[in-house]
Design a protein around this motif. Structure first.
Motif, short mmCIF file in Angstrom:
data_model
loop_
_atom_site.label_atom_id
_atom_site.label_comp_id
_atom_site.label_asym_id
_atom_site.label_seq_id
_atom_site.Cartn_x
_atom_site.Cartn_y
_atom_site.Cartn_z
N ASN A 172 0.29 -0.90 0.31
CA ASN A 172 -0.05 -0.29 -0.09
C ASN A 172 0.68 1.17 -0.57
N ARG A 173 2.13 1.08 0.86
CA ARG A 173 3.10 2.74 0.88
C ARG A 173 3.62 2.89 -0.56
N ILE A 174 3.64 1.35 -1.72
CA ILE A 174 3.60 1.38 -2.54
C ILE A 174 3.54 3.02 -3.39
N CYS A 175 1.73 2.36 -3.45
CA CYS A 175 1.05 2.65 -4.03
C CYS A 175 0.72 4.00 -4.47
N PHE A 184 1.03 7.57 -6.51
CA PHE A 184 -0.83 8.32 -6.48
C PHE A 184 -0.09 9.41 -6.09
N LEU A 185 0.75 9.79 -5.06
CA LEU A 185 1.35 11.40 -4.53
C LEU A 185 2.29 11.69 -5.52
N LEU A 186 3.23 10.73 -5.86
CA LEU A 186 4.04 11.84 -7.38
C LEU A 186 2.99 12.09 -8.86
N ALA A 187 2.20 11.58 -9.08
CA ALA A 187 1.37 11.99 -9.66
C ALA A 187 0.47 13.19 -9.90
N PHE A 188 -0.05 13.08 -8.07
CA PHE A 188 -0.17 14.38 -8.21
C PHE A 188 0.18 15.65 -7.83
N LEU A 189 1.79 16.36 -7.31
CA LEU A 189 2.08 16.92 -7.00
C LEU A 189 2.39 16.70 -8.75
N TRP A 190 3.08 16.57 -9.83
CA TRP A 190 3.19 16.08 -11.12
C TRP A 190 2.19 16.51 -11.93
N ILE A 191 1.18 17.34 -11.17
CA ILE A 191 0.06 17.52 -12.16
C ILE A 191 -0.14 18.91 -11.93
N ILE A 192 -0.74 19.00 -10.25
CA ILE A 192 -0.19 20.23 -9.88
C ILE A 192 0.29 21.43 -10.36
N ALA A 193 1.93 20.53 -10.55
CA ALA A 193 2.76 20.97 -10.52
C ALA A 193 2.61 22.25 -12.22
N GLY A 194 2.13 21.44 -13.30
CA GLY A 194 1.61 21.68 -14.62
C GLY A 194 0.56 22.86 -14.54
N ILE A 195 -0.22 22.59 -13.69
CA ILE A 195 -1.15 23.45 -12.90
C ILE A 195 -0.57 24.56 -13.21
N ILE A 196 0.41 25.23 -11.93
CA ILE A 196 1.35 26.47 -11.44
C ILE A 196 1.66 26.75 -12.90
N VAL A 197 2.17 25.60 -14.20
CA VAL A 197 3.00 26.29 -14.23
C VAL A 197 2.32 27.26 -15.58
N ALA A 198 1.14 26.54 -16.09
CA ALA A 198 -0.04 26.59 -17.27
C ALA A 198 -0.71 28.25 -16.47
N ILE A 199 -0.74 28.00 -14.66
CA ILE A 199 -1.38 29.70 -13.91
C ILE A 199 -0.12 31.06 -14.77
N GLY A 200 0.71 30.60 -14.27
CA GLY A 200 2.02 31.05 -13.67
C GLY A 200 2.45 32.23 -15.94
N ASN A 201 2.27 31.04 -16.84
CA ASN A 201 2.53 31.54 -17.99
C ASN A 201 0.96 32.33 -18.71
N THR A 244 -2.52 1.16 -11.87
CA THR A 244 -2.16 0.03 -13.44
C THR A 244 -1.11 -1.10 -11.70
N LEU A 245 -0.29 -0.74 -11.05
CA LEU A 245 0.28 -1.07 -9.94
C LEU A 245 -0.34 -1.80 -9.07
N SER A 246 -1.48 -0.62 -8.94
CA SER A 246 -2.18 -1.28 -7.71
C SER A 246 -3.41 -2.07 -7.24
N PHE A 247 -3.96 -2.29 -9.33
CA PHE A 247 -4.39 -3.54 -8.78
C PHE A 247 -3.52 -4.87 -8.75
N ALA A 248 -2.82 -4.84 -9.68
CA ALA A 248 -1.62 -5.76 -9.67
C ALA A 248 -0.80 -6.09 -8.63
N ILE A 249 -0.83 -5.33 -7.73
CA ILE A 249 -0.41 -5.42 -6.11
C ILE A 249 -1.11 -5.65 -5.25
N SER A 250 -2.45 -5.20 -5.01
CA SER A 250 -2.63 -5.02 -4.18
C SER A 250 -3.56 -6.58 -3.95
N ARG A 251 -2.76 -7.23 -3.17
CA ARG A 251 -3.36 -8.67 -2.72
C ARG A 251 -3.07 -8.95 -1.99
#
Length: 96
Positions: A14-17, A21-38, A63-70
């Motif tokens: 669960n920690r890996i997943c 998810f946190l890393l993906a959230f941070l990348w998406i937020i960074a993209g939104i901040i850069v888009a707003i800044g420009n 995909t990984l969470s479906f594979a390893i959440s067993r």
């Protein structure tokens, strides 16, 4: 497997997943901040790249969470929304 080993294994998976998810959230937020800044409206590639990388990481994490959440005992899927979060629905092993 002992009960503590099962709980530790499920927690590790669960920690890996959650980190992905946190890393993906941070990348998406960074993209939104850069888009707003420009202020350019002609399709700035860095903001699009950040959002697409974030969506790619999110898809990989899903995909990984479906594979390893067993269950480590019976290999049954441990749904996050199952009614009894303490035990595996398939074999009854204590997973939390």
């Amino acid at each position: 497997m002992t009960e503590n080993e099962i709980i530790r294994e499920v927690h590790w998976r669960n920690r890996i997943c959650n980190y992905l998810f946190l890393l993906a959230f941070l990348w998406i937020i960074a993209g939104i901040i850069v888009a707003i800044g420009n202020s350019r409206a002609n399709g700035d590639w860095p903001s699009d790249t950040f959002v697409f990388v974030g969506l790619g990481i999110f898809t990989a994490a899903l995909t990984l969470s479906f594979a390893i959440s067993r269950c480590p005992v019976c290999d049954g899927y441990l749904n996050r929304f199952r009614p009894d979060k303490e035990r595996c629905a398939h074999c009854g092993a204590k997973v939390r």
